[in-house]
Structures are given as structure tokens and as C-alpha cells.
Design a protein around this motif. Sequence first.
Motif, PDB file in Angstrom:
ATOM      1  N   VAL A 153     -34.496  90.831  54.620  1.00  0.00           N
ATOM      2  CA  VAL A 153     -35.804  90.453  55.161  1.00  0.00           C
ATOM      3  C   VAL A 153     -35.879  88.939  55.119  1.00  0.00           C
ATOM      4  O   VAL A 153     -35.423  88.317  54.154  1.00  0.00           O
ATOM      5  CB  VAL A 153     -36.951  91.045  54.314  1.00  0.00           C
ATOM      6  CG1 VAL A 153     -38.299  90.624  54.871  1.00  0.00           C
ATOM      7  CG2 VAL A 153     -36.843  92.555  54.237  1.00  0.00           C
ATOM      8  N   ALA A 154     -36.427  88.320  56.156  1.00  0.00           N
ATOM      9  CA  ALA A 154     -36.528  86.863  56.183  1.00  0.00           C
ATOM     10  C   ALA A 154     -37.926  86.424  56.587  1.00  0.00           C
ATOM     11  O   ALA A 154     -38.650  87.155  57.272  1.00  0.00           O
ATOM     12  CB  ALA A 154     -35.501  86.271  57.144  1.00  0.00           C
ATOM     13  N   ILE A 155     -38.275  85.241  56.147  1.00  0.00           N
ATOM     14  CA  ILE A 155     -39.583  84.647  56.441  1.00  0.00           C
ATOM     15  C   ILE A 155     -39.405  83.521  57.458  1.00  0.00           C
ATOM     16  O   ILE A 155     -38.555  82.636  57.285  1.00  0.00           O
ATOM     17  CB  ILE A 155     -40.237  84.080  55.164  1.00  0.00           C
ATOM     18  CG1 ILE A 155     -40.354  85.160  54.085  1.00  0.00           C
ATOM     19  CG2 ILE A 155     -41.596  83.473  55.491  1.00  0.00           C
ATOM     20  CD1 ILE A 155     -41.229  86.321  54.439  1.00  0.00           C
ATOM     21  N   LYS A 156     -40.195  83.563  58.517  1.00  0.00           N
ATOM     22  CA  LYS A 156     -40.175  82.454  59.467  1.00  0.00           C
ATOM     23  C   LYS A 156     -40.662  81.176  58.776  1.00  0.00           C
ATOM     24  O   LYS A 156     -41.621  81.209  58.003  1.00  0.00           O
ATOM     25  CB  LYS A 156     -41.084  82.757  60.660  1.00  0.00           C
ATOM     26  CG  LYS A 156     -40.591  83.874  61.550  1.00  0.00           C
ATOM     27  CD  LYS A 156     -41.574  84.108  62.679  1.00  0.00           C
ATOM     28  CE  LYS A 156     -41.153  85.290  63.539  1.00  0.00           C
ATOM     29  NZ  LYS A 156     -42.140  85.574  64.616  1.00  0.00           N
ATOM     30  N   PRO A 157     -40.033  80.044  59.069  1.00  0.00           N
ATOM     31  CA  PRO A 157     -40.435  78.799  58.417  1.00  0.00           C
ATOM     32  C   PRO A 157     -41.633  78.153  59.087  1.00  0.00           C
ATOM     33  O   PRO A 157     -41.950  78.447  60.248  1.00  0.00           O
ATOM     34  CB  PRO A 157     -39.193  77.922  58.607  1.00  0.00           C
ATOM     35  CG  PRO A 157     -38.679  78.346  59.954  1.00  0.00           C
ATOM     36  CD  PRO A 157     -38.906  79.842  60.006  1.00  0.00           C
ATOM     37  N   ASP A 158     -42.284  77.282  58.366  1.00  0.00           N
ATOM     38  CA  ASP A 158     -43.174  76.314  59.000  1.00  0.00           C
ATOM     39  C   ASP A 158     -42.294  75.212  59.577  1.00  0.00           C
ATOM     40  O   ASP A 158     -41.277  74.835  58.976  1.00  0.00           O
ATOM     41  CB  ASP A 158     -44.148  75.721  57.979  1.00  0.00           C
ATOM     42  CG  ASP A 158     -45.186  76.731  57.510  1.00  0.00           C
ATOM     43  OD1 ASP A 158     -45.506  77.660  58.281  1.00  0.00           O
ATOM     44  OD2 ASP A 158     -45.663  76.603  56.370  1.00  0.00           O
ATOM     45  N   ILE A 159     -42.666  74.703  60.738  1.00  0.00           N
ATOM     46  CA  ILE A 159     -41.877  73.658  61.396  1.00  0.00           C
ATOM     47  C   ILE A 159     -42.687  72.372  61.403  1.00  0.00           C
ATOM     48  O   ILE A 159     -43.773  72.314  61.990  1.00  0.00           O
ATOM     49  CB  ILE A 159     -41.496  74.065  62.830  1.00  0.00           C
ATOM     50  CG1 ILE A 159     -40.658  75.356  62.813  1.00  0.00           C
ATOM     51  CG2 ILE A 159     -40.736  72.937  63.513  1.00  0.00           C
ATOM     52  CD1 ILE A 159     -40.311  75.882  64.195  1.00  0.00           C
ATOM     53  N   GLU A 160     -42.149  71.369  60.729  1.00  0.00           N
ATOM     54  CA  GLU A 160     -42.834  70.075  60.634  1.00  0.00           C
ATOM     55  C   GLU A 160     -42.114  69.058  61.517  1.00  0.00           C
ATOM     56  O   GLU A 160     -40.932  68.764  61.312  1.00  0.00           O
ATOM     57  CB  GLU A 160     -42.837  69.586  59.179  1.00  0.00           C
ATOM     58  CG  GLU A 160     -43.514  68.239  58.985  1.00  0.00           C
ATOM     59  CD  GLU A 160     -43.474  67.741  57.549  1.00  0.00           C
ATOM     60  OE1 GLU A 160     -43.795  66.565  57.325  1.00  0.00           O
ATOM     61  OE2 GLU A 160     -43.105  68.530  56.650  1.00  0.00           O
ATOM     62  N   ILE A 161     -42.812  68.516  62.519  1.00  0.00           N
ATOM     63  CA  ILE A 161     -42.273  67.445  63.351  1.00  0.00           C
ATOM     64  C   ILE A 161     -42.397  66.146  62.566  1.00  0.00           C
ATOM     65  O   ILE A 161     -43.477  65.809  62.064  1.00  0.00           O
ATOM     66  CB  ILE A 161     -43.013  67.342  64.689  1.00  0.00           C
ATOM     67  CG1 ILE A 161     -42.966  68.688  65.441  1.00  0.00           C
ATOM     68  CG2 ILE A 161     -42.394  66.235  65.541  1.00  0.00           C
ATOM     69  CD1 ILE A 161     -41.584  69.154  65.795  1.00  0.00           C
ATOM     70  N   LEU A 162     -41.301  65.412  62.444  1.00  0.00           N
ATOM     71  CA  LEU A 162     -41.269  64.228  61.588  1.00  0.00           C
ATOM     72  C   LEU A 162     -41.505  62.948  62.380  1.00  0.00           C
ATOM     73  O   LEU A 162     -41.065  62.821  63.526  1.00  0.00           O
ATOM     74  CB  LEU A 162     -39.911  64.145  60.875  1.00  0.00           C
ATOM     75  CG  LEU A 162     -39.519  65.366  60.030  1.00  0.00           C
ATOM     76  CD1 LEU A 162     -38.130  65.171  59.431  1.00  0.00           C
ATOM     77  CD2 LEU A 162     -40.537  65.615  58.921  1.00  0.00           C
ATOM     78  N   ASN A 163     -42.176  62.032  61.749  1.00  0.00           N
ATOM     79  CA  ASN A 163     -42.319  60.684  62.290  1.00  0.00           C
ATOM     80  C   ASN A 163     -41.220  59.814  61.695  1.00  0.00           C
ATOM     81  O   ASN A 163     -41.188  59.582  60.489  1.00  0.00           O
ATOM     82  CB  ASN A 163     -43.692  60.095  61.945  1.00  0.00           C
ATOM     83  CG  ASN A 163     -44.818  60.828  62.634  1.00  0.00           C
ATOM     84  OD1 ASN A 163     -44.715  61.172  63.803  1.00  0.00           O
ATOM     85  ND2 ASN A 163     -45.904  61.070  61.911  1.00  0.00           N
ATOM     86  N   THR A 164     -40.287  59.364  62.521  1.00  0.00           N
ATOM     87  CA  THR A 164     -39.159  58.577  62.035  1.00  0.00           C
ATOM     88  C   THR A 164     -39.312  57.123  62.461  1.00  0.00           C
ATOM     89  O   THR A 164     -39.921  56.818  63.495  1.00  0.00           O
ATOM     90  CB  THR A 164     -37.834  59.127  62.582  1.00  0.00           C
ATOM     91  OG1 THR A 164     -37.839  59.037  64.018  1.00  0.00           O
ATOM     92  CG2 THR A 164     -37.657  60.584  62.177  1.00  0.00           C
ATOM     93  N   GLU A 165     -38.745  56.224  61.677  1.00  0.00           N
ATOM     94  CA  GLU A 165     -38.824  54.799  61.988  1.00  0.00           C
ATOM     95  C   GLU A 165     -38.150  54.474  63.311  1.00  0.00           C
ATOM     96  O   GLU A 165     -38.592  53.598  64.049  1.00  0.00           O
ATOM     97  CB  GLU A 165     -38.175  53.990  60.861  1.00  0.00           C
ATOM     98  CG  GLU A 165     -38.933  54.044  59.532  1.00  0.00           C
ATOM     99  CD  GLU A 165     -38.267  53.191  58.475  1.00  0.00           C
ATOM    100  OE1 GLU A 165     -37.253  52.538  58.796  1.00  0.00           O
ATOM    101  OE2 GLU A 165     -38.758  53.182  57.332  1.00  0.00           O
TER     102      GLU A 165
END
Length: 420
Positions: A153-165
Motif C-alpha cells: 500500500v502506498a501514500i500519494k505525496p504532497d508536491i511542493e514547487i520550490l523557489n530556487t535562486e
Amino acid sequence: MDYSNFGTKFTQPNGIIQLMEDLGDAKNSNNPNIVMLGGGNPALVPEVNDIFINELQKLVANNTLSNVFGLYDGPTGNDAFRAALAKQLKSEYSWDLTANNIALGNGSQANFFVLFNLLAGSMPDGSHKKVLFPLAPEYVGYADQGLTDDMFVAIKPDIEILNTESGSNQFKYIINFKAVEQVLASDSSISALCVSRPTNPTGNVITDEEVQHLDLLAKQYNIPLIIDNAYGDPFPGCIYTDANLTWNSNIILCMSLSKLGLPGLRTGIVVANNDIIKAIGRVNGSMVLSPNSFGPSLVTRLINEDELLPLCKNSVLPFYREKAQTAMNLFDEIFAHLPVYLHKVEGAFFMWLWFKEAKITSEQLYQKLKEQDVYIIPGHNFFIGIDDAWAHKHQCIRINYATDASTLRKGLEAIKAVMA
């Protein structure tokens, strides 16, 4: 020929077998134009390879190689290696363990087969237990390890869009602990948690806080937490962010000599409580009599003389960190201003690309690239235990960047051309 249920399950075509067959065919074709970005093979690190050759020569000179080739070890593996590793882990991390907390197997894949089927599947009381992956995607090699169906069984992740320099399109998968806790509270069939760190395929390194949270949940529900540490500390040490290694009697920590540069010697390592180690030894005795002793014999002196960890820190880590930086630079250059996202590279040696607006699936991309002798791995194979039609599963691919920059560039440009 009629096969048993076991035979039917393990001889039927599946994603990983097809991929490995394709990679094997490509390797054996002697085609100089092949761009091999699939598979999980580590690079040959020159300084490390030289040291392993030197260790082999010492075994020959000391007339101990015949003992390696000609004698069985016990079913939990080479005693000298287990004692040396236990001493080093105790010294490095202040863990309360001995050699009796360590068992060896013929590679991590074999160890996970034993562990998953020890802890999950059909139980003596007639129930059916499952392993929970708290963060998907996960290692593709887990997918067909179960002797019974419906074991993961697996859990879908939260997806965080990153702010990169740099303005680079990057993202990171985060564990959705609310969903994990809901599954644990509502599904009594969960008998173990399992997470890789760094994660294959994404290079994700879950934080120390996330590890602690998982450990507390595992203890709360009286189930073990399995941590696949094949790319992590103390060896090979392919981690490019702050992370601390942890272990206790409820954690089953899995390690490997493969990513040091010894994949062909098939040495997987399990650090666990005595009951788990005894169980692994008994299964080993029944299945293989004794694990391979070549890999352990080759590195035992390096551990005893405190040479292995400096080798990882001064040679292995810088080598792969430079590869990682090259991969990120090429991604920024080739996919600039396109709706393509790179998972934040925190460890291991993989790029995980997300084609957010893809018009074809990752499997279709794989087939098109294969026609051009470019090999990647389509992402849907890594979403084990997630059986719905989530589009994200089919928008991602894994690339191994443990290669030279020109090969990686050629592969990334071919991908861009197909996806354009």
C-alpha cells in the motif's frame, strides 16, 4: 509446462523484468551510439576502484583468498565483517548493537524479498498483512517481491514547487502524514512501514523530523520501520543535504556494498533486532546455505583500519556531488522555460523529471526513445501500491546521471526533442 502459484507469479512479464531485459539487450549489443540512462548501476570511481583492486591483491598475497572461495560462512554472513561493521556503527553513531544485530544477504533485493515475506502476506491466522510505503514513488525493485498479491500500500505525496535562486523548475515530494495516519488507524493489515533514504528513484532525502515521525508511528502501531539506506551514510554516503542516520531495535536498516562500486558482488546488509537477524539467518540457511563472502572479505580490513568512511567522504561523495551538479546545470540549460520539473537532487544519483503538461505517457516516451537507442525508465513503474488513474504517475521518468556529461547531454536533448 504448468507452474505452481509461485512459478506463475515470478515468471510472468512485469515492468522491471522488461526494463532489465531491454537494458541487458542494449548492453550486449555493442552499439557505440547507445545512450544508457536507465538502470541503477553506479559509476566506476577511479580512486575507489584502485583501492578495491589493491585489497584483492592483499587477499591473494596473504593467501586468504582460498578461504573466501573455499569455505562457507554462517547463514547470517561473514563473521569478521559483521563484527567490524558493528564496531564501526557503535563507534560512529553510539548505537547499542553487536554483530548479532547484523545479517548479510546476496544483495539488497534478496534481503527485501526475505523481509517483506517475513512480515507480510498470508499469516498463520488466515489474515493478510501488507507493507505501507508512506511516500510514493518508491524503488521499482520492491514491486514484485511479495509471494502473495496485494501486499503493498502506498501514500500519494504532497508536491511542493520550490523557489530556487537560479529560477530552475524544481519540486519535492513531502510525506502526507495525515494520510499515513489515517491508513494506519483504519487498516489493521499494515504490518510494516518501508521508506528509502535517499529515495530511488527521486533522490529525495526525507528529513530527520520525518524519520522521527515515522519511527514514532511504527512504535505506536507495534510494527517495524524499514529504512532502505543503500545510497546513504555511512557508505557510500551519497547525500548532498543535512541528514542524520538513526537506528533502534524497532528499525530495520538495510545497507549495501553495491553503490560503493561493488554491485556484482551482491552484498546486502540488514541491521535489526536479534529476532529479525535470527529469522533472516534461518531463511538464508534454507535458501542459499550461506551468503556471498567475497564482498565482505574485500572491505573488512578497510573498516577495521578506519579507511572506508574517509574513502566515502573524500572520494565517493565528491564524485557523485559533482555529477549531481552537472546534471542540474544541464537540466537548467536544456529545459529552460519549459514546463518540465526536476525533483530536488538531495542524494543518490538519479534525476526524476516531471513533464507537467506531457501529451504522451512516460511509457510512450520510453518506447520512442528506445527506438533511438536512448534508455530511461518510465515513472509509472515506481508508484507501487497506487492503483488508480493518477495522471502524475505517467508524467515522470527516472534518469541515472552516473555517466559522463556528454552522454547525459545527448540523452536529455533526445528527451526534449521527443517531448517538444
